[in-house]
Design a protein around this motif. Structure first.
Motif, PDB file in Angstrom:
ATOM      1  N   VAL A   1       0.855  -1.190   0.000  1.00 21.92           N
ATOM      2  CA  VAL A   1       0.000   0.000   0.000  1.00 21.92           C
ATOM      3  C   VAL A   1       0.885   1.232   0.000  1.00 21.92           C
ATOM      4  N   CYS A   2       0.396   2.299  -0.610  1.00 23.55           N
ATOM      5  CA  CYS A   2       1.110   3.570  -0.572  1.00 23.55           C
ATOM      6  C   CYS A   2       1.051   4.133   0.850  1.00 23.55           C
ATOM      7  N   GLU A   3       2.090   4.817   1.249  1.00 23.88           N
ATOM      8  CA  GLU A   3       2.117   5.444   2.583  1.00 23.88           C
ATOM      9  C   GLU A   3       0.931   6.387   2.773  1.00 23.88           C
ATOM     10  N   SER A   4       0.466   7.000   1.708  1.00 25.70           N
ATOM     11  CA  SER A   4      -0.670   7.922   1.813  1.00 25.70           C
ATOM     12  C   SER A   4      -1.924   7.219   2.314  1.00 25.70           C
ATOM     13  N   VAL A   5      -2.046   5.909   2.026  1.00 23.86           N
ATOM     14  CA  VAL A   5      -3.189   5.135   2.505  1.00 23.86           C
ATOM     15  C   VAL A   5      -3.229   5.136   4.032  1.00 23.86           C
ATOM     16  N   LEU A   6      -2.067   5.021   4.648  1.00 23.04           N
ATOM     17  CA  LEU A   6      -1.982   4.970   6.104  1.00 23.04           C
ATOM     18  C   LEU A   6      -2.212   6.338   6.732  1.00 23.04           C
ATOM     19  N   ARG A   7      -1.876   7.377   6.008  1.00 25.92           N
ATOM     20  CA  ARG A   7      -1.971   8.734   6.552  1.00 25.92           C
ATOM     21  C   ARG A   7      -3.332   9.380   6.287  1.00 25.92           C
ATOM     22  N   ARG A   8      -4.068   8.841   5.344  1.00 26.66           N
ATOM     23  CA  ARG A   8      -5.376   9.430   5.019  1.00 26.66           C
ATOM     24  C   ARG A   8      -6.365   9.133   6.142  1.00 26.66           C
ATOM     25  N   ASN A   9      -7.017  10.159   6.648  1.00 22.87           N
ATOM     26  CA  ASN A   9      -7.924  10.029   7.788  1.00 22.87           C
ATOM     27  C   ASN A   9      -9.311   9.606   7.318  1.00 22.87           C
ATOM     28  N   VAL A  10      -9.560   8.319   7.348  1.00 22.83           N
ATOM     29  CA  VAL A  10     -10.856   7.779   6.939  1.00 22.83           C
ATOM     30  C   VAL A  10     -11.687   7.517   8.197  1.00 22.83           C
ATOM     31  N   GLY A  11     -12.687   8.341   8.428  1.00 24.26           N
ATOM     32  CA  GLY A  11     -13.602   8.096   9.530  1.00 24.26           C
ATOM     33  C   GLY A  11     -13.175   8.581  10.900  1.00 24.26           C
ATOM     34  N   GLY A  12     -12.018   9.200  11.003  1.00 23.18           N
ATOM     35  CA  GLY A  12     -11.580   9.706  12.299  1.00 23.18           C
ATOM     36  C   GLY A  12     -10.574   8.813  12.996  1.00 23.18           C
ATOM     37  N   ARG A  13     -10.118   9.260  14.160  1.00 20.55           N
ATOM     38  CA  ARG A  13      -9.023   8.606  14.870  1.00 20.55           C
ATOM     39  C   ARG A  13      -9.343   7.155  15.238  1.00 20.55           C
ATOM     40  N   GLU A  14     -10.513   6.908  15.817  1.00 20.88           N
ATOM     41  CA  GLU A  14     -10.838   5.552  16.276  1.00 20.88           C
ATOM     42  C   GLU A  14     -10.879   4.567  15.121  1.00 20.88           C
ATOM     43  N   VAL A  15     -11.484   4.987  14.015  1.00 23.31           N
ATOM     44  CA  VAL A  15     -11.560   4.112  12.839  1.00 23.31           C
ATOM     45  C   VAL A  15     -10.165   3.789  12.330  1.00 23.31           C
ATOM     46  N   MET A  16      -9.301   4.805  12.255  1.00 25.02           N
ATOM     47  CA  MET A  16      -7.959   4.589  11.734  1.00 25.02           C
ATOM     48  C   MET A  16      -7.094   3.788  12.699  1.00 25.02           C
ATOM     49  N   GLN A  17      -7.255   4.005  13.996  1.00 25.42           N
ATOM     50  CA  GLN A  17      -6.502   3.205  14.968  1.00 25.42           C
ATOM     51  C   GLN A  17      -6.838   1.729  14.825  1.00 25.42           C
ATOM     52  N   GLU A  18      -8.120   1.426  14.711  1.00 21.79           N
ATOM     53  CA  GLU A  18      -8.536   0.037  14.534  1.00 21.79           C
ATOM     54  C   GLU A  18      -7.997  -0.538  13.234  1.00 21.79           C
TER      55      GLU A  18
END
Length: 267
Positions: A157-174
Motif C-alpha cells: 500500500v502507498c504510505e498515503s493510505v496509512l496517513r489518510r484520515n478515513v472516519g476519524g481517529r478511532e476508525v484509523m486506529q482500529e
C-alpha cells in the motif's frame, strides 16, 4: 426468479418448518446454532447480510449436504457488481493473492468501520440498510483468509493510505491495528511504499493478481468507476514484473510495521 438471497431465506424457512424430526420455531433454531431469533427471522425474510458462520451450521443441523453453504456463496457474489464476480470466483480458490493499492486499504484487510466510511462516501444516496448490506458483503470476502489453509497474501500500500484520515481517529486506529496483525501472520507479507519512492509502472490504479492452484493467474485492475480482468499471459507477466519492482522499492515488512506503529502512536 428469486434472488440467491431470497432462495436462502426460503430454504431456511422450509428446512425449519418441514424438519422431519419435528418443526422448530425460530427461537429453537436460534438456540441450536447459537444466534438470536431476530437473526433467524431476518434471514428468512431475505434481509441484510448472512453471517458467514451460520450456513455450515444450518447444513449441519438440517443435514442438507452443503445446500446452505452453496446458497450463501451465490448470494454473496450477487451482492457485488457483475465485473467483480469473476474475481470473487477465482479469489475463493486462489493459492496466492497479490494486492497493490495507492488509495485505500484493500478490501481483504478492511475493518467494517473503515469499509462503511468508504462505501457511505462513495454512494451518498444509498440507504443505511443498503450500506450495511454492502459492508457485510465486503466483510464476507475476508472468509477466504480465515480457513485452515489460507492463500499466501502479498500486499503493498502507498504510505498515503496509512496517513489518510478515513472516519476519524478511532476508525484509523482500529484499521492500522488490523494491518499490523495481518502483516504479522506467516502467510502474509505487508509492505508500505514510501511517499518519496520514485515513479513506477503501477501508478494508474489498484491491482490484484490471483493465482489458482494450477498456477494460472488473472489480473484485476480497478479505477474509480470501472474495473477490468485479464488472463492474457503476456499482460499478466508484465504486471507481475511491475509488482516485483514495486516490492523492491517498498519498505521491508519490518520497517513497514514500524511505520504503522509510529503512525498509531502519533495519532
Amino acid at each position: 426468479m428469486n434472488s440467491p438471497r431470497q432462495q436462502f431465506g426460503e430454504a431456511l424457512r422450509d428446512a425449519r418448518e418441514l424438519r422431519p424430526a419435528g418443526r422448530w420455531t425460530q427461537k429453537q433454531l436460534a438456540r441450536e446454532v447459537r444466534t438470536s431469533a431476530s437473526t433467524i427471522s431476518r434471514l428468512e425474510r431475505g434481509e441484510g447480510p448472512i453471517p458467514s458462520n451460520l450456513p455450515p451450521l444450518f447444513d449441519q443441523v438440517f443435514e442438507t449436504d452443503g445446500l446452505f453453504k452453496a446458497l450463501y456463496e451465490k448470494s454473496r457474489a450477487d451482492d457485488f457488481p457483475a465485473h467483480s464476480r469473476r474475481r470473487m470466483e477465482v479469489e475463493l480458490r486462489a493459492v496466492k493473492i497479490t494486492e497493490w493499492s495507492p488509495t485505500v486499504v484493500p478490501g481483504l484487510l478492511q475493518t467494517s468501520a473503515y469499509a462503511q466510511q468508504l462505501l457511505r462516501n462513495g454512494d451518498l444516496r444509498a440507504s443505511d440498510r443498503e450500506i450495511a448490506t454492502m459492508v457485510g458483503a465486503r466483510m464476507s470476502r475476508q472468509d477466504v483468509l480465515k480457513g485452515s489453509s489460507p492463500p499466501y497474501l502479498s500486499v503493498v500500500v502507498c504510505e498515503s493510505v496509512l496517513r489518510r484520515n478515513v472516519g476519524g481517529r478511532e476508525v484509523m486506529q482500529e484499521q492500522l491495528g488490523v494491518l499490523l496483525a495481518r502483516g504479522a501472520l506467516h502467510t502474509n507479507v505487508l509492505q508500505v511504499l514510501p511517499l518519496h519512492a520514485a515513479t513506477h509502472g503501477l501508478m494508474d490504479g489498484s491491482m490484484s493478481i490471483l493465482t489458482s492452484p494450477d498456477g494460472t493467474s488473472i489480473v484485476y485492475a480497478e479505477g474509480v468507476r470501472s474495473a477490468t480482468i485479464t488472463d492474457e499471459v503476456a499482460v499478466v507477466r508484465d504486471l507481475e514484473r511491475a509488482y516485483d519492482v514495486l516490492t523492491a522499492s517498498a519498505l521491508s515488512p519490518a520497517a513497514s510495521a514500524d511505520l504503522i506503529r509510529d503512525l498509531m502512536e502519533a495519532s
